[in-house]
Design an enzyme around this catalytic site. Structure first.
Site, PDB file in Angstrom:
ATOM      1  N   GLU A  52       0.793  -1.234   0.000  1.00 31.48           N
ATOM      2  CA  GLU A  52       0.000   0.000   0.000  1.00 31.48           C
ATOM      3  C   GLU A  52       0.827   1.286   0.000  1.00 31.48           C
ATOM      4  O   GLU A  52       0.640   2.164   0.845  1.00 31.48           O
ATOM      5  CB  GLU A  52      -0.993  -0.034   1.179  1.00 31.48           C
ATOM      6  N   ASN A  73       2.104  -4.625  -3.422  1.00 32.77           N
ATOM      7  CA  ASN A  73       0.689  -4.974  -3.259  1.00 32.77           C
ATOM      8  C   ASN A  73      -0.091  -3.714  -2.878  1.00 32.77           C
ATOM      9  O   ASN A  73       0.358  -2.943  -2.030  1.00 32.77           O
ATOM     10  CB  ASN A  73       0.624  -6.014  -2.127  1.00 32.77           C
ATOM     11  N   HIS A 131     -10.409  -5.598  -2.827  1.00 28.99           N
ATOM     12  CA  HIS A 131     -11.498  -5.508  -1.838  1.00 28.99           C
ATOM     13  C   HIS A 131     -12.629  -4.756  -2.530  1.00 28.99           C
ATOM     14  O   HIS A 131     -12.646  -3.524  -2.549  1.00 28.99           O
ATOM     15  CB  HIS A 131     -11.021  -4.777  -0.581  1.00 28.99           C
ATOM     16  N   GLU A 168      -6.219 -10.321  -2.396  1.00 30.39           N
ATOM     17  CA  GLU A 168      -7.067 -10.213  -1.190  1.00 30.39           C
ATOM     18  C   GLU A 168      -8.541 -10.092  -1.570  1.00 30.39           C
ATOM     19  O   GLU A 168      -9.293  -9.322  -0.968  1.00 30.39           O
ATOM     20  CB  GLU A 168      -6.647  -9.001  -0.351  1.00 30.39           C
ATOM     21  N   ASP A 180     -12.290  -9.941  -1.906  1.00 28.72           N
ATOM     22  CA  ASP A 180     -13.597 -10.142  -1.282  1.00 28.72           C
ATOM     23  C   ASP A 180     -14.546  -9.136  -1.928  1.00 28.72           C
ATOM     24  O   ASP A 180     -14.115  -8.133  -2.485  1.00 28.72           O
ATOM     25  CB  ASP A 180     -13.584 -10.040   0.256  1.00 28.72           C
TER      26      ASP A 180
HETATM   27  O1  9MR Z   1      -7.420  -9.139   7.502  1.00 28.27           O
HETATM   28  C1  9MR Z   1      -6.670  -8.242   8.279  1.00 28.27           C
HETATM   29  C2  9MR Z   1      -7.438  -7.899   9.525  1.00 28.27           C
HETATM   30  O2  9MR Z   1      -7.585  -9.035  10.345  1.00 28.27           O
HETATM   31  C3  9MR Z   1      -6.775  -6.768  10.250  1.00 28.27           C
HETATM   32  O3  9MR Z   1      -7.580  -6.379  11.330  1.00 28.27           O
HETATM   33  C4  9MR Z   1      -6.555  -5.618   9.297  1.00 28.27           C
HETATM   34  C5  9MR Z   1      -5.918  -4.401   9.939  1.00 28.27           C
HETATM   35  O4  9MR Z   1      -5.633  -3.438   8.969  1.00 28.27           O
HETATM   36  O5  9MR Z   1      -5.747  -6.064   8.230  1.00 28.27           O
HETATM   37  C6  9MR Z   1      -6.409  -6.972   7.484  1.00 28.27           C
HETATM   38  O6  9MR Z   1      -5.762  -7.276   6.287  1.00 28.27           O
HETATM   39  C7  9MR Z   1      -5.422  -6.172   5.463  1.00 28.27           C
HETATM   40  C8  9MR Z   1      -4.220  -6.591   4.664  1.00 28.27           C
HETATM   41  O7  9MR Z   1      -3.183  -6.950   5.536  1.00 28.27           O
HETATM   42  C9  9MR Z   1      -3.774  -5.501   3.723  1.00 28.27           C
HETATM   43  N1  9MR Z   1      -4.842  -5.039   2.895  1.00 28.27           N
HETATM   44  C10 9MR Z   1      -6.076  -4.688   3.575  1.00 28.27           C
HETATM   45  C11 9MR Z   1      -6.527  -5.812   4.481  1.00 28.27           C
HETATM   46  C12 9MR Z   1      -7.840  -5.437   5.171  1.00 28.27           C
HETATM   47  O8  9MR Z   1      -7.658  -4.390   6.084  1.00 28.27           O
END
Ligand code: 9MR
Length: 447
Positions: free
Chosen positions: A157, A198, A234, A262, A264
């Protein structure tokens, strides 16, 4: 079959059947997603939570996917919460599980602005110290798993929505050069891992994805080790970017791999058959775009069940974003993924009502159990849940249903007030029963 199932000698058969209960898939005869993906030379992955990798969650994660991404376990804040004191337990566990199941692992993630330990974010560092901290972290973590990971999300990011660089600990301290430095350190620590940048909201052609494109192009020109681009994806139901495939293709044309990392696709709750059908079409569109581009390595979903998704807590009122519902029943989206990977589904994905049996408490002679009946893409106006006990269990009392037991066969019908299970809804009934010796979970049939 019915007369056979009343026989008490079939304990082992029945406990085998019990494994199928929480995933009463109409797709039992169809190939798992991982086999369909492998036949197309693709990866079908899921993010996982290590502590959940047992029971139905573990069974499905192992059976359906050929790649795992630790959802949180490899982040800096997870592995080094206190400076110099490491916690690799969950990451090791996921890696061991993956290797036992013949799965790849995507490492996630090394250099990010979020989920860092407070000692790091609260510290005051010179540029030299910050660069050293980053290099050491990469050398240690990538080195620990050297040769065992297929890929690493090295930088996560780095961009703002308008395509400018995100102001982070790394950018503010080291400038844009932190990205090349991180990639170079990762390559040195594990020459075999594919190294990715990513990001999210970079699925279609837009200002942010174009900034990422220009960065990757320039890194390639400078000979910096960059092997791939991760499009997190996402997404929102009905909003798959029309330029997704074109965008994947333009990165591929730069000479890097692309992965959907990722995926969803969230909706406003409650779900209903119309939203689930749109979601299925959306999942299919994403899969198709990846299948269409040779350098698209594959697709990872960010959690495979609605019970293990970050969406409801981050976007209140939204959810149902993954291919399996909260009871591990495959949703239309699951079948859409299978179809995009060349699989067939039987029956067609028209939705279903499923029953999940669980023991909620157990003591030396008795236990309390419940059955949750859930509908997705279908509905009921009355119901009967039947099962056969495999180890002599006997129902003594039931609530929210009328249960009768004859020999080992139990049949529970709805009460006057809870026969209706709407699309997207559920009904639960409970019971007390006796047991001795063992208490295997039976398979429940809805009629
Ligand atoms: O799935 C992850 C979640 O359990 C955490 O609380 C969250 C905190 O930011 O991070 C989530 O995963 C993230 C991923 O590492 C990077 N892209 C966004 C995802 C969703 O926030």
């Amino acid at each position: 079959m019915r007369s056979l199932r009343t026989g008490l000698s079939l304990v082992s058969l029945l406990s085998g059947l019990a494994l199928l209960v929480p995933a009463p898939t109409a797709s039992a005869a169809d190939a798992p997603l991982r086999d369909l993906a492998a036949a197309k030379g693709k990866v079908m992955g899921t993010a996982v939570t290590g502590s959940k990798l047992t029971g139905t969650y573990g069974d499905l994660a192992g059976a359906q996917f050929n790649s795992l991404t630790p959802g949180n376990a490899m982040k800096w804040g997870s592995v080094e919460p206190t400076r110099g004191s490491y916690n690799w337990a969950e990451a090791d566990q996921i890696l061991n599980f993956a290797e036992a199941h013949g799965q790849q692992v995507r490492g996630h993630t090394l250099v990010w602005h979020s989920q860092n330990p407070s000692w790091l974010t609260n510290g005051t560092w010179t540029a030299a110290q910050l660069g050293q901290l980053m290099n050491d972290h990469i050398a240690l973590e990538v080195g620990r798993y050297k040769g065992r990971l297929a890929a690493w999300d090295v930088v996560n990011e780095p961009f703002n929505e308008d395509g400018t660089y995100r102001q982070t600990l790394w950018y503010n301290g080291l400038g844009t050069g932190y990205i090349a430095q991180a990639l170079t350190a990762a390559r040195a620590a594990d020459p075999a891992a594919r190294l990715y940048i990513n990001d999210y909201n970079v699925e279609g052609v837009n200002a942010k994805s174009t900034a990422l494109y220009n960065l990757v192009k320039s890194l390639k020109e400078q000979g910096v080790p960059i092997d791939g681009v991760g499009l997190q994806a996402h997404l929102i139901v009905g909003q798959v970017p029309a330029t997704l495939q074109q965008n994947i293709q333009r990165f591929a044309d730069l000479g890097v791999d692309v992965a959907i990392t990722e995926l969803d696709i969230r909706m406003t709750l409650p779900s209903d058959s119309t939203k689930l059908a749109q979601q299925a079409a959306d999942y299919k569109a994403v899969m198709n775009a990846c299948v269409a581009v040779a350098r698209c390595a594959g697709v990872t979903v960010w959690g495979f069940t609605d019970s293990d998704s970050w969406i409801p807590s981050t976007f209140p009122g939204q959810g149902a974003a993954t291919p399996y519902d909260e009871n591990y029943a495959p949703k239309p989206a699951y079948y859409a993924i299978a179809e995009a990977l060349g699989g067939t589904t039987t029956p067609p994905p028209t939705g279903a009502c499923t029953a999940a049996y669980s023991v909620t408490s157990q003591w030396d002679t008795g236990f309390t159990g419940q059955v949750k009946i859930s509908c997705s893409g279908a509905a009921l106006s009355s119901w009967k849940a039947d099962w056969t006990y495999g180890a002599g269990q006997r129902i003594t009392q039931a609530w929210n249903a009328t249960c009768t037991q004859s020999g080992a066969a139990v049949s529970c019908a709805n009460a006057a007030y809870n026969g209706t299970v709407p699309d997207g809804g559920s009904v639960t009934f409970g019971f007390n029963a006796s047991w001795s010796g063992s208490n295997p979970v039976p398979a429940v049939t809805l009629e």
